[in-house]
Design an enzyme around this catalytic site. Structure first.
Site, mmCIF file in Angstrom:
data_model
loop_
_atom_site.group_PDB
_atom_site.id
_atom_site.type_symbol
_atom_site.label_atom_id
_atom_site.label_comp_id
_atom_site.label_asym_id
_atom_site.label_seq_id
_atom_site.Cartn_x
_atom_site.Cartn_y
_atom_site.Cartn_z
ATOM 1 N N PHE A 1 0.834 -1.218 0.000
ATOM 2 C CA PHE A 1 0.000 0.000 0.000
ATOM 3 C C PHE A 1 0.860 1.257 0.000
ATOM 4 C CE2 PHE A 1 0.291 2.222 4.033
ATOM 5 C CZ PHE A 1 0.972 1.311 4.833
ATOM 6 N N LYS A 2 2.145 1.119 0.312
ATOM 7 C CA LYS A 2 2.989 2.308 0.378
ATOM 8 C C LYS A 2 3.155 2.970 -0.989
ATOM 9 C CE LYS A 2 5.253 1.547 4.751
ATOM 10 N NZ LYS A 2 4.818 0.205 5.188
#
Ligand code: PLP
Length: 426
Positions: free
Chosen positions: A104-105
């Site tokens: 998700f980064k």
């Protein structure tokens, strides 16, 4: 127009552009919104993630220098899918791992990189982004910032301290990115980064960082909470957030404060249990970091805790957020249960969230919809998948492509002169 202020002093203000460029407020605090937009969530589009994203970010950034950039930044940065996988009627997995580095980064790093790039193009400035990494941050930042004019990335990671796949993601050759393999630990890498900011030999070099203390990473992380509520057409969701540094949780809180209704947010932690313990007993202090199977959540002293405390008074925090702690043993058991029950392969971080959801369901007996944020692709953790399930995850194209890619890494020692000479030579 929304301004940002320090968590330590509401009168210490910065524009969106300044907050994004400097990262940390001058009093050492973190930037939070000084006020919140009130967004009519019902009026947002629910067909296309990108269209929803443009409208949400517009409400946050209108009147700022970024207003005109939003459209192109969203198109360029968030050009991957956000699938929601229904495990059963009351449980859904929000898959946030379809970006180029499979965690998700990518949302935060890619968006922040492009916004900062637009600002530097206007001011004619340039920045060197220094990051110490042991997990997903390094590759997301390297990938997100690569090739953006005015920005160079220098990435430090501990020799022997990252997995084979992580290393492959870190050292692949990228424009304007230099990976440094440090003879030392992750803590040595962090010390080197901190030391560089204070090094008199480096005065005049425009250093920045890009970890989740930067508000630019949190703004785009609000988007998938909104997407889940819109897409599932449910205003009473309980979100399960696999948490470490509490950036994702903070983004969830900001989303709620800007008008998204949710039933609650659940902080799912591994053995690094400061925050769940704090929620039960506010006299709890930070702990030292413990290594676990969900290593991107191994944070003893979460930096975004300071933001959560500034954003929510104690009563509101307890009403909105509850915590849960999941051991490594239960993480493995969770991966096994979910695979056997649903045929779904979850990575160890997601498995922490899934186990927290199972426990809350048992305790409450409620049928409320749980949405688990899936923070990484299981193929990033083949050893744990093999250990839990005896299978190796299929390698997605993003990883397979790295096998033949050329690499660029320099070995350095853990002394400040080594890093200084690299930075002076850029
Ligand atoms: C960084 C990370 C987390 C923790 O997120 P925070 O915002 O630091 O709480 C969880 N899972 C994965 C896979 C991560 O990379």
């Amino acid at each position: 127009m929304i301004s940002f202020c320090s968590t330590r002093d509401p009168a210490l203000l910065a524009s969106a552009g300044e907050a994004l460029e400097v990262g940390l407020a001058s009093d050492g605090g973190l930037f939070i919104p000084q006020s919140f937009p009130t967004i009519d969530v019902a009026a947002l589009p629910s067909e296309s993630f990108q269209e929803m994203a443009r409208m949400w970010l517009h409400a946050w950034l209108k009147g700022t220098e970024f207003e005109k950039d939003i459209s192109s930044v969203v198109d360029d940065a968030l050009n991957f899918s956000v699938p929601i996988y229904r495990l059963d009627e009351n449980t859904a997995v929000l898959e946030l791992f379809h970006g180029p580095t499979l965690s998700f980064k990518d949302y935060g790093a890619r968006t922040m990189a492009r916004l900062l790039g637009q600002r530097l193009a206007r001011t004619g400035g340039n920045r060197i982004i220094l990051v110490a990494t042991s997990g997903d941050t390094g590759s997301a930042v390297a990938d997100g910032f690569a090739g953006i004019d005015g920005i160079q990335v220098v990435l430090l990671y501990p020799s022997g301290g990252v997995s084979e796949i992580q290393e492959r993601q870190l050292i692949v050759e990228r424009p304007n990115v230099q990976a440094l393999r440090v003879k030392g630990s992750f803590d040595d890498c962090q010390q080197l980064v901190k030391g560089a900011f204070a090094d008199p030999a480096l005065v005049g070099i425009p250093l920045s960082t890009a970890n989740s203390i930067n508000i630019g990473r949190l703004l785009p992380q609000m988007l998938y909470y909104v997407w889940a509520v819109k897409h599932l057409q449910n205003n009473d969701i309980e979100f399960y957030v696999p948490s470490g540094n509490l950036g994702n949780m903070t983004a969830g809180v900001m989303t709620h404060l800007a008008g998204l209704s949710v039933h609650g947010l659940r902080a799912a932690h591994n053995a690094n249990d400061f925050y769940p313990a704090f929620l039960l007993d506010p006299s709890t202090a930070f702990g030292s970091t413990i290594q676990t199977l969900s290593n991107a959540m191994d944070v003893g002293a979460p930096s975004n805790f300071e933001r959560l405390q500034a954003l929510l008074n104690p009563a509101k925090m307890r009403q909105l957020i509850q915590g849960e702690v999941v051991s490594d043993q239960d993480t493995i058991a969770s991966m096994q249960r979910v695979y056997e029950q649903y045929g779904y392969l979850a990575d160890p971080h997601t498995a922490v969230g899934l186990e927290a959801s199972r426990r809350f369901r048992l305790k409450s007996g409620e049928e409320r919809l749980h949405v688990i944020l899936s923070t990484a692709h299981p193929a990033k953790f083949p050893e744990v998948c093999e250990r839990a399930l005896g299978i190796k995850p299929v390698e997605p194209a993003q990883l397979a492509a790295l096998r033949d890619a050329s690499t660029n890494v320099v070995d350095i020692g853990a002394q400040r002169e080594h890093l200084a000479s690299v930075l002076l030579g850029l």
